[in-house]
Enzyme design. Sequence first.
Site, PDB file in Angstrom:
ATOM      1  N   ALA A 197     -90.043 -52.323  46.766  1.00  0.00           N
ATOM      2  CA  ALA A 197     -89.742 -53.378  45.784  1.00  0.00           C
ATOM      3  C   ALA A 197     -90.318 -53.064  44.395  1.00  0.00           C
ATOM      4  O   ALA A 197     -90.694 -53.967  43.654  1.00  0.00           O
ATOM      5  CB  ALA A 197     -90.260 -54.738  46.271  1.00  0.00           C
ATOM      6  N   ARG A 198     -90.375 -51.824  44.069  1.00  0.00           N
ATOM      7  CA  ARG A 198     -90.896 -51.350  42.781  1.00  0.00           C
ATOM      8  C   ARG A 198     -92.359 -51.714  42.548  1.00  0.00           C
ATOM      9  O   ARG A 198     -92.836 -51.704  41.420  1.00  0.00           O
ATOM     10  CB  ARG A 198     -90.038 -51.855  41.616  1.00  0.00           C
ATOM     11  CG  ARG A 198     -88.574 -51.551  41.771  1.00  0.00           C
ATOM     12  CD  ARG A 198     -87.898 -51.101  40.493  1.00  0.00           C
ATOM     13  NE  ARG A 198     -86.542 -50.663  40.745  1.00  0.00           N
ATOM     14  CZ  ARG A 198     -86.191 -49.401  40.997  1.00  0.00           C
ATOM     15  NH1 ARG A 198     -87.093 -48.452  41.004  1.00  0.00           N
ATOM     16  NH2 ARG A 198     -84.941 -49.093  41.222  1.00  0.00           N
ATOM     17  N   LEU A 199     -93.057 -52.051  43.617  1.00  0.00           N
ATOM     18  CA  LEU A 199     -94.489 -52.347  43.471  1.00  0.00           C
ATOM     19  C   LEU A 199     -95.266 -51.055  43.740  1.00  0.00           C
ATOM     20  O   LEU A 199     -95.985 -50.917  44.732  1.00  0.00           O
ATOM     21  CB  LEU A 199     -94.904 -53.487  44.411  1.00  0.00           C
ATOM     22  CG  LEU A 199     -94.192 -54.812  44.094  1.00  0.00           C
ATOM     23  CD1 LEU A 199     -94.628 -55.906  45.067  1.00  0.00           C
ATOM     24  CD2 LEU A 199     -94.486 -55.256  42.657  1.00  0.00           C
ATOM     25  N   HIS A 200     -95.046 -50.131  42.831  1.00  0.00           N
ATOM     26  CA  HIS A 200     -95.600 -48.795  43.020  1.00  0.00           C
ATOM     27  C   HIS A 200     -97.114 -48.797  42.823  1.00  0.00           C
ATOM     28  O   HIS A 200     -97.664 -49.694  42.189  1.00  0.00           O
ATOM     29  CB  HIS A 200     -94.968 -47.830  42.013  1.00  0.00           C
ATOM     30  CG  HIS A 200     -93.481 -47.962  41.919  1.00  0.00           C
ATOM     31  ND1 HIS A 200     -92.670 -47.880  43.031  1.00  0.00           N
ATOM     32  CD2 HIS A 200     -92.668 -48.199  40.854  1.00  0.00           C
ATOM     33  CE1 HIS A 200     -91.406 -48.039  42.639  1.00  0.00           C
ATOM     34  NE2 HIS A 200     -91.385 -48.243  41.340  1.00  0.00           N
TER      35      HIS A 200
END
Length: 200
Positions: A178-181
């Site tokens: 979820a692009r929570l890199h």
Amino acid sequence: MNETGLDRPPADPFELFSQWYADARAHERHELTAMTLATADSKGRPAARIVLLKHFDQDGFIFYTNLGSRKSADFAANPQAALLFWLPVLERQIRIEGSVVRVSDSEADAYFAGRPRGSQLGAWASLQSTPLDSRATMEQRLAEFEKEYAGRDVPRPPYWGGWRLRPDHFEFWHEREARLHDRVTYALDQEGWRHARLYP
Ligand SMILES: Cc1cc2nc3c(=O)[nH]c(=O)nc-3n(C[C@H](O)[C@H](O)[C@H](O)COP(=O)(O)O)c2cc1C
């Protein structure tokens, strides 16, 4: 430590870089040697290109090039640079920033002596980043140097050498759901390396 090391980052960014370097060797099709080098000239105009990482240790990251090239001219005006590694299979990125210094002549000589003879002669033949009217001119230069050094060792050209980037900043990035890199930075101050986490 999870597989990237970013859940509990080590105090020393070189330790993490070494781990990711080993991971790249194990998982990527290529070793982690091609890196983007970004420079800027005296007016702040940026330029980027790939160079090959030839050595790294606590003193920095070393690459070799022509000392008359645009990148070398940029360093004369502004001895700061950035390196970028992309590890697509591992979904990771490493950003490094710092200042650059010339590799000593003796270190450059030792590295040059170990290169294949064709590359050594190519270094003499190429006046990197200066205009070339035709390929034939370069081939002519190569033929002249082949003749000059026939039957003897090829010395390092005076216009060819190495640069060492001494990092003062690292960023390790790993793609997550979820692009929570994950992003972990390291900055060097008088006390040593400090790390911090950034929003992705
Ligand atoms: C995979 C790859 C590796 C390269 N390695 C080097 C290198 O180690 N040293 C170098 O001077 N140029 C290397 N080059 C060429 C540079 O990208 C660049 O074209 C050249 O150094 C001139 O750059 P400049 O005019 O900005 O100085 C490489 C290019 C590629 C695509």
